[in-house]
Design a protein around this motif. Structure first.
Motif, PDB file in Angstrom:
ATOM      1  N   THR A 129       0.850  -1.187   0.000  1.00  0.00           N
ATOM      2  CA  THR A 129       0.000   0.000   0.000  1.00  0.00           C
ATOM      3  C   THR A 129       0.889   1.241   0.000  1.00  0.00           C
ATOM      4  O   THR A 129       1.748   1.391   0.872  1.00  0.00           O
ATOM      5  N   PRO A 130       0.720   2.163  -0.966  1.00  0.00           N
ATOM      6  CA  PRO A 130       1.578   3.358  -1.012  1.00  0.00           C
ATOM      7  C   PRO A 130       1.487   4.173   0.273  1.00  0.00           C
ATOM      8  O   PRO A 130       0.465   4.175   0.963  1.00  0.00           O
ATOM      9  N   ALA A 131       2.571   4.868   0.598  1.00  0.00           N
ATOM     10  CA  ALA A 131       2.614   5.678   1.813  1.00  0.00           C
ATOM     11  C   ALA A 131       1.518   6.736   1.789  1.00  0.00           C
ATOM     12  O   ALA A 131       1.262   7.368   0.762  1.00  0.00           O
ATOM     13  N   LYS A 132       0.847   6.911   2.934  1.00  0.00           N
ATOM     14  CA  LYS A 132      -0.225   7.901   3.129  1.00  0.00           C
ATOM     15  C   LYS A 132      -1.436   7.651   2.224  1.00  0.00           C
ATOM     16  O   LYS A 132      -2.279   8.527   2.065  1.00  0.00           O
ATOM     17  N   ALA A 133      -1.511   6.466   1.607  1.00  0.00           N
ATOM     18  CA  ALA A 133      -2.651   6.156   0.729  1.00  0.00           C
ATOM     19  C   ALA A 133      -3.772   5.502   1.539  1.00  0.00           C
ATOM     20  O   ALA A 133      -3.540   4.896   2.585  1.00  0.00           O
ATOM     21  N   ASP A 134      -4.996   5.639   1.048  1.00  0.00           N
ATOM     22  CA  ASP A 134      -6.162   5.026   1.675  1.00  0.00           C
ATOM     23  C   ASP A 134      -6.123   3.510   1.415  1.00  0.00           C
ATOM     24  O   ASP A 134      -6.185   3.083   0.257  1.00  0.00           O
ATOM     25  N   PRO A 135      -6.001   2.679   2.477  1.00  0.00           N
ATOM     26  CA  PRO A 135      -5.925   1.221   2.265  1.00  0.00           C
ATOM     27  C   PRO A 135      -7.128   0.658   1.519  1.00  0.00           C
ATOM     28  O   PRO A 135      -6.993  -0.283   0.741  1.00  0.00           O
ATOM     29  N   HIS A 136      -8.324   1.240   1.784  1.00  0.00           N
ATOM     30  CA  HIS A 136      -9.525   0.749   1.092  1.00  0.00           C
ATOM     31  C   HIS A 136      -9.409   0.975  -0.417  1.00  0.00           C
ATOM     32  O   HIS A 136      -9.724   0.084  -1.217  1.00  0.00           O
ATOM     33  N   ARG A 137      -8.939   2.154  -0.816  1.00  0.00           N
ATOM     34  CA  ARG A 137      -8.829   2.452  -2.243  1.00  0.00           C
ATOM     35  C   ARG A 137      -7.742   1.597  -2.901  1.00  0.00           C
ATOM     36  O   ARG A 137      -7.848   1.241  -4.081  1.00  0.00           O
ATOM     37  N   TYR A 138      -6.708   1.253  -2.131  1.00  0.00           N
ATOM     38  CA  TYR A 138      -5.697   0.356  -2.692  1.00  0.00           C
ATOM     39  C   TYR A 138      -6.278  -1.041  -2.908  1.00  0.00           C
ATOM     40  O   TYR A 138      -5.987  -1.697  -3.911  1.00  0.00           O
ATOM     41  N   ARG A 139      -7.135  -1.495  -1.973  1.00  0.00           N
ATOM     42  CA  ARG A 139      -7.788  -2.803  -2.155  1.00  0.00           C
ATOM     43  C   ARG A 139      -8.676  -2.769  -3.400  1.00  0.00           C
ATOM     44  O   ARG A 139      -8.775  -3.764  -4.139  1.00  0.00           O
ATOM     45  N   MET A 140      -9.350  -1.642  -3.646  1.00  0.00           N
ATOM     46  CA  MET A 140     -10.153  -1.514  -4.857  1.00  0.00           C
ATOM     47  C   MET A 140      -9.266  -1.626  -6.110  1.00  0.00           C
ATOM     48  O   MET A 140      -9.661  -2.193  -7.130  1.00  0.00           O
ATOM     49  N   GLU A 141      -8.037  -1.087  -6.012  1.00  0.00           N
ATOM     50  CA  GLU A 141      -7.101  -1.186  -7.133  1.00  0.00           C
ATOM     51  C   GLU A 141      -6.721  -2.645  -7.403  1.00  0.00           C
ATOM     52  O   GLU A 141      -6.646  -3.076  -8.565  1.00  0.00           O
ATOM     53  N   VAL A 142      -6.496  -3.420  -6.326  1.00  0.00           N
ATOM     54  CA  VAL A 142      -6.157  -4.838  -6.495  1.00  0.00           C
ATOM     55  C   VAL A 142      -7.331  -5.595  -7.111  1.00  0.00           C
ATOM     56  O   VAL A 142      -7.155  -6.422  -8.020  1.00  0.00           O
ATOM     57  N   LEU A 143      -8.560  -5.302  -6.649  1.00  0.00           N
ATOM     58  CA  LEU A 143      -9.742  -5.964  -7.215  1.00  0.00           C
ATOM     59  C   LEU A 143      -9.923  -5.594  -8.684  1.00  0.00           C
ATOM     60  O   LEU A 143     -10.296  -6.436  -9.512  1.00  0.00           O
ATOM     61  N   ALA A 144      -9.666  -4.309  -9.016  1.00  0.00           N
ATOM     62  CA  ALA A 144      -9.746  -3.903 -10.429  1.00  0.00           C
ATOM     63  C   ALA A 144      -8.776  -4.724 -11.272  1.00  0.00           C
ATOM     64  O   ALA A 144      -9.116  -5.200 -12.359  1.00  0.00           O
ATOM     65  N   GLY A 145      -7.541  -4.934 -10.744  1.00  0.00           N
ATOM     66  CA  GLY A 145      -6.558  -5.723 -11.478  1.00  0.00           C
ATOM     67  C   GLY A 145      -6.982  -7.167 -11.661  1.00  0.00           C
ATOM     68  O   GLY A 145      -6.783  -7.755 -12.732  1.00  0.00           O
ATOM     69  N   LEU A 146      -7.586  -7.767 -10.632  1.00  0.00           N
ATOM     70  CA  LEU A 146      -8.035  -9.159 -10.734  1.00  0.00           C
ATOM     71  C   LEU A 146      -9.123  -9.311 -11.797  1.00  0.00           C
ATOM     72  O   LEU A 146      -9.099 -10.247 -12.611  1.00  0.00           O
ATOM     73  N   HIS A 147     -10.097  -8.388 -11.787  1.00  0.00           N
ATOM     74  CA  HIS A 147     -11.152  -8.454 -12.810  1.00  0.00           C
ATOM     75  C   HIS A 147     -10.567  -8.233 -14.205  1.00  0.00           C
ATOM     76  O   HIS A 147     -10.984  -8.875 -15.181  1.00  0.00           O
ATOM     77  N   HIS A 148      -9.581  -7.345 -14.294  1.00  0.00           N
ATOM     78  CA  HIS A 148      -8.953  -7.070 -15.588  1.00  0.00           C
ATOM     79  C   HIS A 148      -8.253  -8.311 -16.130  1.00  0.00           C
ATOM     80  O   HIS A 148      -8.421  -8.685 -17.306  1.00  0.00           O
ATOM     81  N   GLU A 149      -7.466  -8.967 -15.274  1.00  0.00           N
ATOM     82  CA  GLU A 149      -6.726 -10.143 -15.751  1.00  0.00           C
ATOM     83  C   GLU A 149      -7.661 -11.325 -16.006  1.00  0.00           C
ATOM     84  O   GLU A 149      -7.417 -12.134 -16.903  1.00  0.00           O
ATOM     85  N   LEU A 150      -8.757 -11.438 -15.216  1.00  0.00           N
ATOM     86  CA  LEU A 150      -9.752 -12.481 -15.500  1.00  0.00           C
ATOM     87  C   LEU A 150     -10.389 -12.241 -16.866  1.00  0.00           C
ATOM     88  O   LEU A 150     -10.684 -13.187 -17.611  1.00  0.00           O
TER      89      LEU A 150
END
Length: 682
Positions: free
Chosen positions: A121-142
């Motif tokens: 998780t990037p420094a000072k970043a919102d952990p929830h929004r980073y999790r959304m980024e990971v989910l976006a990547g999973l749907h993209h690769e699927l």
């Protein structure tokens, strides 16, 4: 020409090798890493660095990062590594293994608790929004797996879900979902949709996958038979890949150039690019994109040598092409079978889990009923009383809800009636002018008849003829202005008949001119002191557009009324040096480029735009994003319902598949401009 090509390939090699010092630095730091968190981050960086240049190394470094994340139970990092692993496995046609990675990744990333279980998780970043980024990547690769296995509809759905998650992710998040939607349409040979989404992807100006976007645009034009445009985009892709030092994207554009020179029967250039493609493919250690594999490289070399009449090499690469294609097809069939078995077994597992869940729920329900029966008997009286209170409360809530619905309907109707009132006032003013002429000339004609009778009695035939000529001229003017009033009424009746919701080809210049005048005269009728300059800048080349004229007229009337209101309010505060002005303009952009001031994701020559510009006070930045929300208004109480722009937005976007956006500068700037962009559907 040949010397220039040699220089280009030499420059390509230097560019792609130029950052080895960066990789060496990462490897040195990895050797000295003090703990697992640093080792994890360095392995991830090494994996991403080799992502588009050496798939084998990228996979190995990602596997090391995944192992460290599992050891330390960093669940969200595990999901991110699984997303990368699944992508790389898909490039090797190992669909079943890739699907397993994504299924595990979803189970981890969909759990909010994993937000605090990540190093990446990037420094000072919102952990929830980073999790959304990971989910976006999973749907993209699927989506990539779905596309690779021929499930194009599901692929597009996954890419669209990815875009929804990106809206909730970190501001720096981006990926190539738009590009891959276009590529999926290209797989199906739906070229207009493919071009539309590739243009939208290019307009985002994210550099990472820009060379591949250019490659797909080149493919679209190649299939359309436009060789020059295809060549232009392939060369743009080569140059962009060189700047990014991305080998995989470089060779896909080289493959496109090979196909062009083969089609043009140019032996030297086709052989040069075929060899470059093969060399890059071997260095990449993996397939660059869907359906591009070693057999394609052999086939391009075989065709290039055939053009050069080099029989030995032609036969060699023809044989290699057949052998590798058979091998790849056999492996692909095995991988597809494994993938289908996996999805079938997963479906059986889910059905078994659902069956167990229903059985468990049934047992729990039975035990709960038996246990609760005794309690219900004890509290029956209290429960009955409570039930009566709930019923009473429900009636109150239902009544309040009904009143709320009625109020909302009244507000919507009020907005419609307000538009109707403004339209009616404008129509009345338009009709009043010719009627005034009819009345005036009728009165004058009546006087002329009296004079005519007097001259007849006197026997003055000369005066009789003069009066008769004047009377004839008056009657002609009465007929002219009567026809003018009839034309206005006829035009409004045509709009009324078009109000059934049916889209018809419509002259947008005429529609804009009509509603600009109606809006001005309507406001002038309500406020005699109101005054403003207005004009229509019509594009003479504007084609007709399929719209519902009555609905779209309401949009234009609303936007123009708002513009007149804005300049009127500014004039009241600064009446000396200020000249209020409203300009409505129409544009038909050329095929390429952003000309005539039009900039839109729908751009590409198959759109028209209508702009409503005023030199009013502008819209404050803090409320700009709210103006299209229902019931939001900046007008004084009683002067606006807050539904005009919301209804206009829905009519343009949902009813006509277009866009409605605003550009504004608050203060002494250029005022406000609303821009409507509509697609042209042949």
């Amino acid at each position: 020409m040949k010397g220039a090509l040699i220089i280009l390939i030499f420059a390509s090699t230097l560019a792609l090798k130029g950052q080895d010092t960066y990789q060496d630095s990462l490897l040195y730091m990895l050797e000295k890493a003090p703990n697992d968190s640093v080792r994890f981050m360095l392995n991830r960086k090494l994996s991403l660095y080799n992502f588009n240049n050496d798939r084998r190394k990228s996979f190995e470094y990602n596997e090391s990062a995944l192992e460290i994340a599992r050891k330390n139970k960093k669940m969200l990092d595990i999901a991110a590594c699984l997303s990368t692993k699944g992508y790389l496995l898909n490039k090797e046609d190992r669909y079943g293994e890739a699907l397993k990675c994504f299924m595990e990744g979803f189970r981890l990333a969909e759990n909010p608790a994993t937000e605090m279980q990540a190093w990446s998780t990037p420094a000072k970043a919102d952990p929830h929004r980073y999790r959304m980024e990971v989910l976006a990547g999973l749907h993209h690769e699927l989506g990539h797996v779905m596309r690779s296995t021929g499930n194009n509809g599901e692929a597009i759905r996954q890419f669209r879900i990815c875009l929804q998650y990106l809206d909730k992710a970190l501001p720096t998040s981006h990926n190539s979902a738009l590009m891959n939607i276009g590529a999926t349409y290209l797989d199906q040979n739906i070229l207009d949709s493919a071009m539309y989404y590739e243009r939208k992807a290019i307009a985002k100006k994210h550099p990472t996958y820009r060379p591949t976007m250019f490659k797909y645009m080149g493919d679209v034009f190649f299939r359309l038979g436009n060789i020059d445009s295809a060549r232009y985009f392939y060369y743009k892709g080569v140059n962009s890949a060189l700047r990014l030092k991305s080998l995989s994207q470089l060779i896909t554009n080289q493959m496109g150039l090979t196909q062009i020179y083969l089609a043009e029967k140019n032996p030297d250039s086709s052989l040069f690019y075929a060899r470059s493609f093969m060399a890059g493919f071997q260095e990449l250690h993996g397939n660059p994109v869907k359906d591009i594999n070693i057999s394609i490289a052999y086939e391009l070399l075989y065709r290039a040598f055939e053009l050069s009449h080099q029989q030995d090499s032609t036969l060699k690469y023809l044989r290699l092409s057949f052998v590798s294609r058979d091998s790849i097809n056999s492996a692909r069939i095995r991988n597809l079978t494994q993938y289908q078995n996996l999805t079938f077994n997963e479906q059986l597992r889910l059905e078994e889990l659902e069956k167990e869940r229903l059985e468990t729920q049934g047992k729990i329900r039975t035990y709960s009923l038996l246990a609760g029966l005794f309690v219900i008997l004890l509290v029956a009286g209290g429960f009955y009383r409570q039930s009566r209170q709930k019923q009473k409360a429900n009636k109150i809530l239902q009544s309040a809800y009904s009143k709320l619905q009625a109020t909302q309907s009244q507000l919507i109707q009020s907005e419609k009636m307000a538009s109707l009132g403004e339209l009616t006032a404008g129509i009345a003013h338009e009709i009043q002018n010719p009627l005034n002429f009819v009345n005036n000339f009728s009165e004058v004609s009546a006087d002329l008849i009296e004079d005519l009778n007097e001259e007849i009695d006197k026997g003055e035939t000369g005066e009789v003829k003069v009066l008769a000529a004047d009377l004839k001229q008056n009657l002609e003017k009465i007929i002219h202005h009567g026809k003018r009033a009839s034309g206005i009424v006829k035009g409004m009746l045509e709009h009324s008949r078009a109000g059934s919701g049916e889209k018809i080809p419509t002259d947008m210049n005429a529609l804009a001119d009509e509603y600009l005048r109606l809006a001005y005269h309507g406001l002038k009728a309500k406020d005699k002191s109101f005054n403003a300059d207005f004009k229509l800048e019509a594009d003479p080349d504007l084609p007709k557009v399929n719209v519902v004229p009555q609905d779209f007229g309401r949009v234009l009337l609303n936007l123009i009324n708002n513009a007149f209101f804005a300049v009127s309010e500014k004039a009241k505060k600064n009446s000396e040096n200020y000249k209020p002005q409203v300009v409505v303009s129409t544009h038909f952009p050329p095929y390429k480029g952003e000309q005539k001031g039009v900039s839109s994701p729908l751009e590409g020559g198959r759109v028209v735009s209508i702009r409503v510009r005023d030199n009013g006070p502008g819209i404050p930045h803090e409320i700009k994003d709210k103006i299209f929300q229902p019931f939001f208004t900046t007008k004084p109480t009683g002067e606006g319902t807050g539904l005009g722009l919301s209804l206009s937005y829905d009519i343009v976007t949902k009813g006509h598949g277009g866009e409605l956006k605003v550009e504004t500068e608050e203060g002494e700037g250029e005022g406000t401009e609303f821009i409507i962009v509509l697609p042209i559907i042949d």
